[in-house]
Design a protein around this motif. Structure first.
Motif, PDB file in Angstrom:
ATOM      1  N   CYS A 124      12.385  15.671  32.554  1.00  0.00           N
ATOM      2  CA  CYS A 124      11.391  14.968  31.724  1.00  0.00           C
ATOM      3  C   CYS A 124      11.923  13.696  31.048  1.00  0.00           C
ATOM      4  O   CYS A 124      11.185  13.036  30.340  1.00  0.00           O
ATOM      5  N   SER A 125      13.195  13.407  31.212  1.00  0.00           N
ATOM      6  CA  SER A 125      13.861  12.212  30.665  1.00  0.00           C
ATOM      7  C   SER A 125      14.013  12.215  29.148  1.00  0.00           C
ATOM      8  O   SER A 125      14.356  11.197  28.560  1.00  0.00           O
ATOM      9  N   LYS A 126      13.764  13.325  28.485  1.00  0.00           N
ATOM     10  CA  LYS A 126      13.974  13.398  27.031  1.00  0.00           C
ATOM     11  C   LYS A 126      15.471  13.543  26.754  1.00  0.00           C
ATOM     12  O   LYS A 126      16.225  13.982  27.609  1.00  0.00           O
ATOM     13  N   ILE A 127      15.871  13.220  25.555  1.00  0.00           N
ATOM     14  CA  ILE A 127      17.275  13.287  25.139  1.00  0.00           C
ATOM     15  C   ILE A 127      17.722  14.757  25.087  1.00  0.00           C
ATOM     16  O   ILE A 127      17.004  15.624  24.570  1.00  0.00           O
ATOM     17  N   LEU A 128      18.911  15.024  25.613  1.00  0.00           N
ATOM     18  CA  LEU A 128      19.481  16.370  25.589  1.00  0.00           C
ATOM     19  C   LEU A 128      20.217  16.607  24.283  1.00  0.00           C
ATOM     20  O   LEU A 128      20.870  15.701  23.754  1.00  0.00           O
ATOM     21  N   GLU A 129      20.091  17.820  23.767  1.00  0.00           N
ATOM     22  CA  GLU A 129      20.797  18.215  22.550  1.00  0.00           C
ATOM     23  C   GLU A 129      21.596  19.477  22.838  1.00  0.00           C
ATOM     24  O   GLU A 129      21.215  20.294  23.683  1.00  0.00           O
ATOM     25  N   GLU A 130      22.692  19.613  22.101  1.00  0.00           N
ATOM     26  CA  GLU A 130      23.548  20.787  22.316  1.00  0.00           C
ATOM     27  C   GLU A 130      22.814  22.063  21.905  1.00  0.00           C
ATOM     28  O   GLU A 130      22.109  22.102  20.888  1.00  0.00           O
ATOM     29  N   VAL A 131      22.997  23.087  22.697  1.00  0.00           N
ATOM     30  CA  VAL A 131      22.349  24.383  22.472  1.00  0.00           C
ATOM     31  C   VAL A 131      23.280  25.260  21.642  1.00  0.00           C
ATOM     32  O   VAL A 131      24.479  25.332  21.905  1.00  0.00           O
ATOM     33  N   ASP A 132      22.706  25.923  20.646  1.00  0.00           N
ATOM     34  CA  ASP A 132      23.459  26.912  19.878  1.00  0.00           C
ATOM     35  C   ASP A 132      23.336  28.235  20.643  1.00  0.00           C
ATOM     36  O   ASP A 132      22.264  28.845  20.681  1.00  0.00           O
ATOM     37  N   ASN A 133      24.429  28.657  21.261  1.00  0.00           N
ATOM     38  CA  ASN A 133      24.360  29.845  22.112  1.00  0.00           C
ATOM     39  C   ASN A 133      24.930  31.096  21.432  1.00  0.00           C
ATOM     40  O   ASN A 133      25.294  32.049  22.111  1.00  0.00           O
ATOM     41  N   LYS A 134      24.961  31.122  20.123  1.00  0.00           N
ATOM     42  CA  LYS A 134      25.482  32.289  19.392  1.00  0.00           C
ATOM     43  C   LYS A 134      24.658  33.542  19.675  1.00  0.00           C
ATOM     44  O   LYS A 134      25.201  34.634  19.832  1.00  0.00           O
ATOM     45  N   LYS A 135      23.334  33.384  19.768  1.00  0.00           N
ATOM     46  CA  LYS A 135      22.474  34.538  20.057  1.00  0.00           C
ATOM     47  C   LYS A 135      22.729  35.069  21.465  1.00  0.00           C
ATOM     48  O   LYS A 135      22.751  36.276  21.688  1.00  0.00           O
TER      49      LYS A 135
END
Length: 175
Positions: free
Chosen positions: A139-150
């Motif tokens: 979709c060309s939107k900006i990527l953000e870091e995922v919080d994968n603690k869960k």
């Protein structure tokens, strides 16, 4: 340790397919050396389908067979038996493989960085995000870091549960 019918059903479903469950139940219920013709007749399934299922079960060593020659027609008739001991070994092997897969996934989650867009189109590793200039390839939107603690917490929970089952069965088998 004897496997419950539910565990056997699950094992057969995962390794051979849903259509095999009826055949395995029939073999367990009726004992040893059941003719493939009787299985087909009792289950009202065409003989070719029964043979296909039995061959798939045999590839996993979940059934054994004995071959006898029909004295009237000269044909060979196969008599089939469910292999309980192999089912137990296969169940143990699959659990061990599942534990190994979860351990690898946990390591990946704990050591890696993952990125996604606000729409959550894709989940990318840092390297893939970098290759795409931190823009979602969908979709060309900006990527953000995922919080994968869960995710890590859930993997640890599932891994702990599987390991406790696996090792408790090991302890029972050793006793």
């Amino acid at each position: 340790m004897k496997l419950s019918q539910n565990k056997i059903d699950d094992l057969v479903l995962r390794t051979v397919g849903e259509d095999s469950i009826k055949v395995v139940r029939h073999l367990i219920k009726n004992g040893e050396n059941i003719s493939e013709f009787i299985i087909a007749e009792d289950l009202k399934i065409p003989i070719n389908s029964i043979r296909n299922i039995l061959y798939r079960l045999q590839q996993q060593n979940l059934v054994t067979f004995m071959r006898k020659k029909d004295k009237k027609k000269g044909w060979y008739i196969y008599y089939w038996t469910f292999n309980e001991s192999q089912a137990q070994r296969l169940d143990k092997t699959l659990k061990k493989e599942q534990i190994d897969i979860l351990k690898k996934r946990l390591e990946t989650e704990e050591t890696g960085s993952f990125f996604t867009c606000s729409k959550k189109c894709l989940r990318l590793t840092f390297q893939r995000a970098l290759e795409n200039n931190f823009k979602c390839p969908e979709c060309s939107k900006i990527l953000e870091e995922v919080d994968n603690k869960k995710i890590i917490k859930e993997i640890k929970r599932e891994l702990g549960l599987l390991e406790s089952i696996y090792f408790s069965e090991e302890a029972v088998a050793a006793a």
